[in-house]
Design a protein around this motif. Structure first.
Motif: not given
Lengths: 189, 189
Positions: A63-74
């Motif tokens: 999940t963290a990887k997917r969010l990071e790739a989409a720029g939504c992690g924060e």
């Protein structure tokens, strides 16, 4: 992002797209590989907040990887904890809580959601809802333990007082009765 | 216009609001007192078109009055005919067909929709749909003839090929199994 009604998850997204607005606070109770988490992160936007629960490190990492790739992690808080701890770990009311029960797709360790923790988590989820907020639950019955989980979800749905909650159990009318189904509970406004 | 999910008709409106756009062509297969007809007329706007069917003069008169009061009369074609004549009387594909089965509210003559005509109408309705279009069917089982009509609706739903149609049968999870339910059939895009 599919926009048709071709399964329980697309139907859940249909309801969530209408209800969740930019700036909202929402919960992904079973983040799995993070598809729903990302969907929710996109709906709430940079001003919103998502709490995403899982008990498997592999799920949280994916999940963290997917969010990071989409720029939504924060805008997402990943919680390494069971969803039966929602009430403890989510601070205050939310617009939506999303459950996608059963196995983590692709995992090999046989970890599944279970009726006892799912029932507790669903009870807590409905108590977290703002007026007009919804809980969506995609239910799979084809794996060992599936029928027991279905019974737990249906018992939770039946227990919700009609004066406070509208509850819909949606099954596919032209597929096997064992096909995944969706329950939507709305906190009345 | 209610926006909650407090019954089969509000749930139908939830789906219709997402699917029906200004300029669309739609059908109210059972106009009754015209509540759904007006709702559809507002969704399609002045450039759209609604065909509204009923076999009762009182229903058509009540609908005409309601539309006139809202200034929407010119975009609606009232059809004094049974909904089993949809294929004959609606020229070409549509975005939505709405059914609200059972009695005309407030009528005293015992006129109800019947399984034979409802089944034929539902078959014709799905054939009229554009890709992405939906048929919504609110079903009531509490009156004489209700269980037979429920069986006809479920048989229609089960008959729709999954490769062409997504079909959802939605019942209230915290009310009697005899409560009204909704079937939504979507023509796959």
């Amino acid at each position: 992002m599919t926009r048709g009604l071709s399964g329980a998850v697309p139907l859940a997204h249909f309801f969530l797209r209408e209800r969740v607005k930019p700036g909202d606070r929402v919960v992904d109770a079973t983040c799995g590989n993070g598809h729903d988490t990302l969907f929710l992160a996109e709906l709430v936007g940079p001003e919103g907040r998502v709490w995403a629960f899982d008990i498997q490190d592999a799920a949280l990492a994916a999940t963290a990887k997917r969010l990071e790739a989409a720029g939504c992690g924060e805008r997402v808080e990943l919680v390494n904890g069971g969803h039966e701890r929602l009430a403890e770990l989510v601070p205050g009311p939310v617009t939506a809580v999303v459950f996608n029960l059963g196995f983590l797709p692709g995992a090999e360790n046989g970890t599944i959601t279970t009726p006892a923790t799912t029932g507790a988590a669903l009870d807590q989820a409905t108590e977290l809802l703002l007026p007009g907020g919804i809980v969506t639950v995609a239910v799979y019955t084809g794996h060992p333990g599936g029928p027991e989980e279905e019974a737990a979800v249906d018992a939770w749905a039946a227990s919700l007082p009609p004066a406070r909650f509208n509850v819909w159990r949606c099954r596919q009318g032209n597929r096997s009765s064992a096909a995944p189904y969706l329950v939507v509970a709305e906190c009345r406004a």
